[in-house]
Design an enzyme around this catalytic site. Structure first.
Site, PDB file in Angstrom:
ATOM      1  N   ASP A   1       0.876  -1.165   0.000  1.00 13.75           N
ATOM      2  CA  ASP A   1       0.000   0.000   0.000  1.00 13.75           C
ATOM      3  C   ASP A   1       0.922   1.227   0.000  1.00 13.75           C
ATOM      4  OD1 ASP A   1      -2.061   1.753   0.026  1.00 13.75           O
ATOM      5  OD2 ASP A   1      -3.093   0.901   1.766  1.00 13.75           O
TER       6      ASP A   1
HETATM    7  C1  BGC Z   1      -4.871   3.482   0.082  1.00 19.34           C
HETATM    8  C2  BGC Z   1      -5.012   2.478  -1.030  1.00 19.34           C
HETATM    9  C3  BGC Z   1      -4.923   3.174  -2.364  1.00 19.34           C
HETATM   10  C4  BGC Z   1      -3.609   3.926  -2.422  1.00 19.34           C
HETATM   11  C5  BGC Z   1      -3.407   4.650  -3.734  1.00 19.34           C
HETATM   12  C6  BGC Z   1      -3.664   4.383  -0.074  1.00 19.34           C
HETATM   13  O1  BGC Z   1      -3.743   5.469   0.786  1.00 19.34           O
HETATM   14  O2  BGC Z   1      -4.826   2.824   1.325  1.00 19.34           O
HETATM   15  O3  BGC Z   1      -6.246   1.807  -0.906  1.00 19.34           O
HETATM   16  O4  BGC Z   1      -5.079   2.279  -3.402  1.00 19.34           O
HETATM   17  O5  BGC Z   1      -3.560   4.876  -1.383  1.00 19.34           O
HETATM   18  O6  BGC Z   1      -4.235   5.749  -3.852  1.00 19.34           O
END
Ligand code: BGC
Length: 737
Positions: free
Chosen positions: A285
């Site tokens: 993530d």
């Molecule tokens: C989130 C993810 C997301 C990623 C990209 C993170 O803050 O937890 O779910 O896909 O950002 O935007």
């Protein structure tokens, strides 16, 4: 002449020998890569750091991620507004793959500098609503539409679906997730993945695993038994991975039993790959964890969105031998195998031309399929053409979705007032005007809506005189109650958040005492505590966050144009304190950043049914404008079969759930668990449908239990119930296994 021919032949030969993605095996490609190219391939190139996630106490604060962009080889703005880009090695034909959110639709910027065109995407209903439809085919259609938009806008891998279990109703990202039950979550996710990937783009099923709170998400240490992990928190992922083969998996921010998910070899290699057969790649993530070498070794192949610091660290580790080359090679190969399948690698030219109108229709249809009618004294459906006193900000500023990465830049949203008017209802004009003025005056002072923050006006105060004046014009009131949901924070067990505010309660009382008919519409990402609301109303519709066609879809249900068939994928407790995880949510008492899942398997209906505590609205519950009768329940060796008869006045669909009581192999097990479900077609009044419900899945055995020796089926008598909800068991059979 001869020399020239010779030169051309050499060139042809050389280019035939130059390894190219798609033409050469990935083994040979990796052999042809420099160490630096390999390292850069496992680190994303998007270094525009908007909002590094907050870290837990005691965890290294890395808010100072170097964001210089020096490692950006290709433009990081291939598709403006996408969440990240991969690394390109043009000499080997490796393109920079584009990754974009998210679960409710593609999230990219709708406008580009110096470009007149727009790049809007369709905002579909939030995850919980999709799951409330209990309709895998409908979810697959949503996936197809989102996949099509991704493909047409040049996105290679969609960062969705989000499918963590809804352990507690306060979790800030519940709206993106599906259910408190892993079977519902898994089936919904598998359908979504199949739909998206049928369009030639990949998915990243997230957040693996147990991403069940926003508080200290980057570092919270969750203490969970292996039994609960296997049976609840991993189970849906297992089903989705095995049945739908997502191209990628996104690891979660949190730690599980002391180890960051993205640094956990047991999780990402032993279980995900070796046990479940996952053959794509795992990405972190955004800015997750902080030890790139451990991440590589664990099998977290790609670090997103990528920082120069990670590149340095990995290069250093290769040099020192801390990161063996064969580990890095494996990470790179897994990435390249998937990159080779992407539209970008296939040279597909994207045209930025999705059919937004057709997709809006899909969004509206599933929105109405997934809304849940919780209460109805017979006031619904409404007669169209009548006059409505519409109360509550959310009636005029209806929210289609949540904020954060699950946000979608849609072209428009249909608010409920508009939806009602479009269907021929009239609104009590002075009341509507007062609300509209209040909202626009407040919004003028608030910042513009932007994905991370969606500002909403403070709830308009309504005087008793306004209520009385509206009641002189009509006997029908629709009261909307809403909450924005978003990434980055949880709800609180406080008035105005998980509980109704004093003003909301007062408004309901005032409306109740002045109107003959009161309909409550809930526009929320997650359920609120609704104790007492049924007593103050004639009907309650849980509309969730229904996507950009919100107002139309809600009106479709209120007017009876669509007969509701959604059912709850979560239990609604009478009191927050009834929920076992309420004692261990956020952090466990006396601990800094540790949360202990002491309730173990007792999540949602598993607890309520076992403890005999009555929820306000049970898991699997949802009303229709008609009624159904179940009969002839049997197991034919392959499927569960039963007859569902529509015994009421209008056509409708019914969700049938099969719960199983298993002979227990260990202490502390739930009395019954969902083991299968199905949804009928539209059945006409007086007609019946014989419905077949798949009993055996290719991926998981819903009858197995996790024991110290792994998955085991107990021998003995199993009791199966065909049920209309977890508390409404209709017909039962015993089978000896
Ligand atoms: C989130 C993810 C997301 C990623 C990209 C993170 O803050 O937890 O779910 O896909 O950002 O935007």
């Amino acid at each position: 002449m001869i020399m020239k021919k010779y030169a051309i032949a050499t060139l042809i030969l050389l280019s035939a020998c130059t390894p190219r993605l798609g033409k050469t095996s990935v083994d040979k490609l990796v052999d042809a890569m420099t160490v630096e190219e390999k390292v850069r391939t496992v680190v994303g190139t998007f270094t525009d750091i908007a909002t590094p996630p907050p870290v837990a106490p005691g965890v290294k604060n890395r808010a100072d991620y170097p964001g210089s962009g020096e490692n950006t080889v290709v433009s990081r703005n291939q598709v403006p507004g996408a969440a990240g880009d991969g690394y390109a090695v043009p000499r080997l034909g490796i393109p920079a793959v584009v990754y974009a959110d998210g679960p409710a639709g593609v999230r990219i910027d709708p406008r580009r500098d110096g470009d007149e065109a727009t790049y809007f995407c369709t905002a579909f209903p939030s995850g919980t609503l999709l799951a409330s439809s209990w309709d895998p085919e409908a979810v697959e259609q949503v996936g197809e539409a989102i996949g099509d938009e991704a493909h047409r806008y040049g996105v290679d891998i969609l960062l969705a679906p989000g499918m963590n279990l809804q352990r507690n109703p306060l979790t800030g990202r519940n709206f993106e997730y599906y259910s408190e039950d892993p079977l519902v979550a898994g089936i919904t996710a598998a359908s979504y993945i199949k739909g998206v990937q049928s369009q030639g783009v990949g998915t990243s099923v997230k957040h693996f695993a147990a991403n069940n709170q926003e508080l200290y998400r980057n570092g919270i240490n969750e203490i969970i038994s292996e039994r609960a992990l296997r049976e609840l928190y991993f189970r849906g992922f297992e089903l989705a991975v095995k049945e739908a083969q997502p191209w990628t998996v996104m690891s979660s921010y949190n730690k599980i039993n002391g180890v960051y998910a993205s640094e956990d070899r047991w999780l990402l290699t032993d279980i995900l790959r070796n046990e479940w057969g996952f053959d794509g790649f795992v990405m972190s993530d955004w800015f997750g964890a902080d030890d790139p070498v451990e991440q590589m070794k664990a099998g977290n192949d790609l670090l997103m969105p990528g920082t120069p610091y990670q590149i340095e660290e990995l290069l250093e580790a290769v040099k020192s031998g801390a990161l063996p080359m064969d580990v890095l090679d494996t990470n790179v190969k897994r990435i390249l195998q998937i990159v080779a399948k992407t539209p970008r690698a296939q040279g597909i030219v994207y045209k930025n031309d999705p059919d937004l109108e057709a997709h809006a229709a899909v969004s509206r249809r599933i929105a109405a399929e997934g809304m849940v009618l919780l209460h109805n004294d017979g006031v619904l459906p409404l007669k169209t053409g009548g006059k409505v006193a519409l109360f509550g900000n959310f009636g005029y500023d209806t929210q289609p979705g949540g904020s954060g990465s699950g946000y979608v830049n849609r072209a428009y949203k249909v608010t409920l007032d508009k939806g009602l008017e479009d269907a021929g209802f009239q609104l009590v004009a002075p009341l509507a005007e007062a609300y509209r003025n209040h909202i626009s005056a407040e919004k003028a002072l608030l910042p513009e809506e932007y994905f991370w923050v969606v500002p909403t006006a403070s709830e308009k105060k309504v005087s008793i005189d306004e209520v009385r004046a509206a009641a002189r014009e009509t006997d029908l009131a629709v009261v909307t109650i809403g909450r924005m949901s978003g990434e980055g924070g949880d709800l609180s067990a406080a008035e105005g958040d998980y509980f109704l505010s004093a003003e909301e309660k007062q408004l309901l009382k005032d409306v109740r005492s002045n109107f003959k008919k009161v309909v409550v519409v809930l526009n929320t990402g997650a359920p609120l505590e609704l104790t007492g609301v049924a007593e103050l109303s004639d009907a309650i519709l849980l509309a969730w966050l229904p996507g950009q066609e919100a107002g139309h879809a809600i009106t479709d249900i209120l007017s009876g144009a669509v007969n509701p068939s959604g059912k709850l994928p979560v239990s609604l407790a009478s009191h927050y304190s009834d929920i076992p995880s309420s004692r261990n949510f956020g952090v466990s008492e006396g601990e800094l950043n540790v949360v202990r899942y002491e309730e173990d398997l007792m999540v949602g209906y598993r607890y309520f049914t076992t403890a005999g505590v009555r929820p306000l609205y049970p898991f699997g519950f949802g009303l229709s404008y008609t009624t159904f009768e179940y009969s002839g329940f049997r197991f034919d060796g392959k499927d569960f079969v039963l007859t569902v008869k529509n015994t009421g006045p209008v056509p409708g669909r019914e969700v049938v759930q099969i719960y199983v009581e298993k002979p227990a192999l260990s202490e502390g097990r739930p009395v019954r668990e969902l083991c299968a479900y199905g949804k009928t077609d539209v059945i006409d009044p007086g007609s019946s449908q014989e419905i077949r419900i798949q009993a055996l899945r290719p991926s998981i055995d819903p009858l197995a239990q996790w024991t110290t020796e792994g998955w085991k089926r107990a021998s003995g008598i199993y009791r199966f119930h065909a049920a209309a909800s977890s508390e409404d068991l209709r017909v039962s059979i015993n089978l000896t296994l």
